[in-house]
Every structure is written in structure tokens, then in C-alpha cells.
Scaffold this motif. Structure first.
Motif, mmCIF file in Angstrom:
data_model
loop_
_atom_site.group_PDB
_atom_site.id
_atom_site.type_symbol
_atom_site.label_atom_id
_atom_site.label_comp_id
_atom_site.label_asym_id
_atom_site.label_seq_id
_atom_site.Cartn_x
_atom_site.Cartn_y
_atom_site.Cartn_z
ATOM 1 N N UNK A 1 0.820 -1.200 0.000
ATOM 2 C CA UNK A 1 0.000 0.000 0.000
ATOM 3 C C UNK A 1 0.854 1.250 0.000
ATOM 4 N N UNK A 2 1.947 1.195 0.747
ATOM 5 C CA UNK A 2 2.864 2.319 0.845
ATOM 6 C C UNK A 2 4.284 1.825 0.583
ATOM 7 N N UNK A 3 4.806 2.144 -0.589
ATOM 8 C CA UNK A 3 6.174 1.764 -0.936
ATOM 9 C C UNK A 3 7.018 2.996 -1.175
ATOM 10 N N UNK A 4 8.292 2.894 -0.861
ATOM 11 C CA UNK A 4 9.181 4.054 -1.020
ATOM 12 C C UNK A 4 10.498 3.648 -1.682
ATOM 13 N N UNK A 5 10.934 4.465 -2.616
ATOM 14 C CA UNK A 5 12.269 4.355 -3.191
ATOM 15 C C UNK A 5 13.102 5.506 -2.638
ATOM 16 N N UNK A 6 14.192 5.176 -1.959
ATOM 17 C CA UNK A 6 15.055 6.192 -1.358
ATOM 18 C C UNK A 6 16.400 6.190 -2.070
ATOM 19 N N UNK A 7 16.793 7.354 -2.581
ATOM 20 C CA UNK A 7 18.058 7.520 -3.286
ATOM 21 C C UNK A 7 18.929 8.486 -2.491
ATOM 22 N N UNK A 8 20.145 8.071 -2.197
ATOM 23 C CA UNK A 8 21.081 8.901 -1.435
ATOM 24 C C UNK A 8 22.245 9.310 -2.335
ATOM 25 N N UNK A 9 22.661 10.555 -2.205
ATOM 26 C CA UNK A 9 23.730 11.080 -3.057
ATOM 27 C C UNK A 9 24.866 11.627 -2.196
ATOM 28 N N UNK A 10 26.100 11.338 -2.618
ATOM 29 C CA UNK A 10 27.264 11.843 -1.890
ATOM 30 C C UNK A 10 28.470 11.946 -2.810
ATOM 31 N N UNK A 11 29.447 12.731 -2.407
ATOM 32 C CA UNK A 11 30.687 12.885 -3.168
ATOM 33 C C UNK A 11 31.882 12.368 -2.375
ATOM 34 N N UNK A 12 32.944 12.006 -3.107
ATOM 35 C CA UNK A 12 34.077 11.288 -2.519
ATOM 36 C C UNK A 12 35.394 12.012 -2.776
ATOM 37 N N UNK A 13 36.198 12.127 -1.721
ATOM 38 C CA UNK A 13 37.481 12.798 -1.834
ATOM 39 C C UNK A 13 38.483 12.065 -2.697
ATOM 40 N N UNK A 14 38.390 10.735 -2.774
ATOM 41 C CA UNK A 14 39.345 9.984 -3.592
ATOM 42 C C UNK A 14 39.156 10.216 -5.083
ATOM 43 N N UNK B 1 33.086 15.147 -10.345
ATOM 44 C CA UNK B 1 32.157 15.051 -9.217
ATOM 45 C C UNK B 1 30.983 16.018 -9.353
ATOM 46 N N UNK B 2 31.116 17.033 -10.188
ATOM 47 C CA UNK B 2 30.010 17.979 -10.377
ATOM 48 C C UNK B 2 28.770 17.296 -10.945
ATOM 49 N N UNK B 3 28.949 16.149 -11.564
ATOM 50 C CA UNK B 3 27.820 15.422 -12.137
ATOM 51 C C UNK B 3 26.868 14.942 -11.046
ATOM 52 N N UNK B 4 27.382 14.662 -9.851
ATOM 53 C CA UNK B 4 26.506 14.214 -8.762
ATOM 54 C C UNK B 4 25.407 15.239 -8.495
ATOM 55 N N UNK B 5 25.804 16.493 -8.296
ATOM 56 C CA UNK B 5 24.812 17.542 -8.033
ATOM 57 C C UNK B 5 23.907 17.757 -9.236
ATOM 58 N N UNK B 6 24.456 17.658 -10.437
ATOM 59 C CA UNK B 6 23.648 17.840 -11.637
ATOM 60 C C UNK B 6 22.572 16.761 -11.733
ATOM 61 N N UNK B 7 22.929 15.527 -11.379
ATOM 62 C CA UNK B 7 21.938 14.453 -11.416
ATOM 63 C C UNK B 7 20.901 14.596 -10.303
ATOM 64 N N UNK B 8 21.313 15.068 -9.142
ATOM 65 C CA UNK B 8 20.338 15.323 -8.080
ATOM 66 C C UNK B 8 19.326 16.366 -8.539
ATOM 67 N N UNK B 9 19.793 17.381 -9.243
ATOM 68 C CA UNK B 9 18.881 18.388 -9.796
ATOM 69 C C UNK B 9 17.948 17.757 -10.819
ATOM 70 N N UNK C 1 23.534 7.778 -5.788
ATOM 71 C CA UNK C 1 24.178 8.578 -6.830
ATOM 72 C C UNK C 1 25.437 9.175 -6.232
ATOM 73 N N UNK C 2 26.568 8.945 -6.880
ATOM 74 C CA UNK C 2 27.808 9.513 -6.367
ATOM 75 C C UNK C 2 28.954 9.173 -7.284
ATOM 76 N N UNK C 3 29.472 10.159 -7.980
ATOM 77 C CA UNK C 3 30.563 9.905 -8.919
ATOM 78 C C UNK C 3 31.736 9.242 -8.191
ATOM 79 N N UNK C 4 32.191 8.133 -8.738
ATOM 80 C CA UNK C 4 33.317 7.412 -8.154
ATOM 81 C C UNK C 4 32.940 6.367 -7.133
ATOM 82 N N UNK C 5 31.647 6.223 -6.808
ATOM 83 C CA UNK C 5 31.331 5.352 -5.668
ATOM 84 C C UNK C 5 31.445 3.853 -5.943
ATOM 85 N N UNK C 6 31.657 3.449 -7.196
ATOM 86 C CA UNK C 6 31.997 2.033 -7.388
ATOM 87 C C UNK C 6 33.382 1.733 -6.799
#
Length: 338
Positions: A64-77, A87-95, A163-168
Motif C-alpha cells: 500500500x505504501x512503498x518508497x524508493x530512497x536515493x542517497x547522493x554523496x561525493x568522494x574525496x578519492x 564530481x560535479x555530475x553528482x549535483x547535476x543528477x540530483x537536480x 548517486x555519487x561519482x566514483x562510488x563504485x
């Protein structure tokens, strides 16, 4: 109030995992046995229905109530050139998520899931994990709690993505530390690295592993040293969902890697989880095997964003519809059981 107020509170939650409702499982199995079909003829769909019944605590589970949660972060490495994109692509995709223009917007909508996107300090990447821990204790706890906060008691199903550039790179590091092997065994092309790029990624991971070789082999420490904010948030969401007995659909390699350190410390952590799909990313097949998860789909997807998990919701809904809506032999007036 924070669910995980300290590393000790996180460890305590991981040591006290809830169990599914045995009565609901028995009732769901009994119902499957009298539906108008040969026993077992719906295959995995029957197993999904029983799984959902156990965690929802009712004979006829529903979403009845389902949620998809997406978390975004950036990485110093990312300064080491481990991604094909900046890494600017992370914010662009969040937008893009906010504007409704991403694949996950379409797929979560098609699955009938409420979409929540949580951006975690994108202007403040984690520290370079080749030089020190990616996060302080306070930063890791904040990320874990950000994940826990999206898990509300009214949910019938939660799917997770990132979502996070480099997070693999972070995901491969977590898998290597958690399950062994070399960085080359777990590192893949991510969003499009060539062979030289993958080799460079593996070298960065090996450097990070060497830097943290003497760290305690505990879930919290592994997450804070080698993970990222979005990865820790997914781990926090999984653990909070377990406390509330909410079933979880994991997406691809990165989402599954978020629970790898937890699974080392508490192998039963994935008992309330379904693997939505097997992605095309190197290492995901091996990771699913180590977690003991059999993916619902294999569509050669490698987008992330929770996309594979969202598509899998359609299969889960089909399983629950058949379980709830089919007639029993008695109701259909069929004398002979098939």
C-alpha cells in the motif's frame, strides 16, 4: 532523535536483528497450497509472497505504501581519476531527480513507489580514503541516521539506490575488505572506465586498504573509513528497516556493497532483503553470492539510481497479486487438487 546515537548504538542494533513472523509464513504457505494451480507452479513468485508475508506479518501481504530512497554523496578519492566523470555530475543528477527527468523518476513512478532523494553534503566530499578515514565518527553517524530517517513505520516495502561519482571505487574497497580477494577482483569500469582506468582504480583501492589495514574489522569502522555518506546512509536504512520489519529491495553493486561490512559482522542482516537485479558491474555476481542473495532480474543494467530495484517491484507486485487474488480450490468449486 538519532536512531544511531553512537557507534555502540549502531553495533547494538546490528546485534539485535528482528525475525520474520513465523505464523504469517505458515499461513501464507498454507494459502499457496490451496490456490487453483499445481503446487509450486508459480515458482519464485510463490517464494516472494511467503517472504513478504513473513516480514509484513500477514497472510496476504500488500504494497500500500512503498518508497524508493536515493542517497547522493561525493568522494574525496575522486582526485585520483577513478571515474570517467567529474564530481560535479553528482549535483547535476540530483537536480535532474528533483526536476523529474531521470530514469529513476520514471521507473519509481511505474512501480507505484514514493521517491525520496537525499543529498548528503555534496559541496563537502568525504576525505580521501588513501590518506585517512573517509569520515569522522560524527560524519558517519550523521549519514547512517540520514538513511534511517527515510524509513517510516507505515512502509510496506523500501527500495534503495544511490548517486555519487566514483562510488563504485568505495564499493569495491568495502567488498575487498569485507570478503577478501584483491582490489582487481572487485574493481570494474563503473560509468565507463577503460582497462587502464580500471587498473588505476584498483591501485587506489589497494592504497586505501593498506592505509587502513590495522583498523578494527567492525562494520562501523569499515563504513566510515572506506565508504561514503550515501553508502553509509543505505546501510543505516537497511538496519532501520530490519528493526521495523520492513522488507527491502537492494539495487546494484554499490547498494549491496553498503551491507557487506554489516553482513560480515551479522550474516543475517540480509534476511529481510531481496536483490532486485544482478547488474553488469564487475563483482556484483560474486557479491550476491557472498551475501546469499538470488537476484530477481538480470537485465544487463548498470545505471544505479535504484533503477534495477524499482523494476523488480513489478515482479513483487505480481507475486502478491497472484497470492491474494487467486481463488482457492474450494472457492472455485474444483474438487480435484492439481
Amino acid at each position: 532523535m538519532s536512531v544511531f546515537a553512537s557507534p555502540a548504538a549502531f553495533a547494538a542494533a546490528l546485534a539485535d536483528l528482528s525475525a520474520p513472523d513465523a505464523g504469517a509464513i505458515a499461513a501464507a504457505r498454507a494459502r499457496q497450497a490451496v490456490l487453483t494451480k499445481p503446487r509450486g507452479s508459480l515458482g519464485r513468485l510463490e517464494e516472494i509472497a511467503v517472504f513478504m508475508a513473513g516480514w509484513q506479518g500477514r497472510e496476504r501481504p500488500a504494497i500500500g505504501q512503498g518508497r524508493t530512497a536515493i542517497f547522493a554523496g561525493n568522494h574525496g578519492f575522486a582526485v585520483h581519476g577513478v571515474s570517467a566523470f567529474p564530481v560535479s555530475v553528482t549535483a547535476a543528477m540530483v537536480a535532474n531527480f528533483a526536476a523529474g527527468g531521470a530514469a529513476i523518476n520514471a521507473l519509481a513512478g511505474a512501480a507505484g513507489m514514493d521517491l525520496r532523494v537525499v543529498a548528503l553534503d555534496l559541496d563537502r566530499p568525504t576525505a580521501d580514503f588513501t590518506a585517512g578515514p573517509a569520515m569522522s565518527e560524527a560524519e558517519c553517524l550523521a549519514a547512517l541516521n540520514a538513511g534511517a530517517e527515510v524509513v517510516t513505520p507505515d512502509l510496506d516495502l523500501l527500495t534503495l539506490g544511490e548517486m555519487g561519482i566514483g562510488n563504485t571505487t568505495a564499493a569495491a574497497a568495502l567488498c575487498t575488505r569485507s570478503f577478501g580477494g584483491s582490489a582487481a577482483d572487485w574493481a570494474g569500469p563503473g560509468t565507463g572506465l577503460d582497462a587502464r582506468g580500471v587498473a588505476r582504480k584498483a591501485m587506489v583501492i589497494e592504497s586505501a586498504l593498506a592505509r587502513h589495514a590495522d583498523a578494527p574489522n567492525q562494520a562501523f569502522e569499515t563504513l566510515r573509513r572506506l565508504g561514503g555518506r550515501e553508502i553509509a546512509a543505505m546501510a543505516g536504512a537497511v538496519l532501520r528497516a530490519r528493526a521495523l520489519r520492513i522488507p527491502v529491495v537492494l539495487d546494484g553493486f554499490i547498494t549491496c556493497a553498503a551491507v557487506a561490512p554489516l553482513a560480515v559482522q551479522a550474516p543475517g542482516i540480509v534476511d529481510h532483503c531481496l536483490a532486485g537485479h544482478c547488474s553488469a558491474e564487475t563483482g556484483h555476481v560474486r557479491l550476491l553470492a557472498r551475501l546469499g542473495l538470488d537476484p530477481l532480474l538480470s537485465l544487463n543494467m548498470r545505471l544505479g539510481e535504484g533503477s534495477g530495484g524499482a523494476v523488480a517491484v513489478g515482479v513483487i507486485r505480481a507475486a502478491l497479486a497472484a497470492h491474494a487474488q487467486m481463488a482457492t480450490f474450494d472457492e472455485a468449486g474444483v474438487a480435484a487438487r492439481l
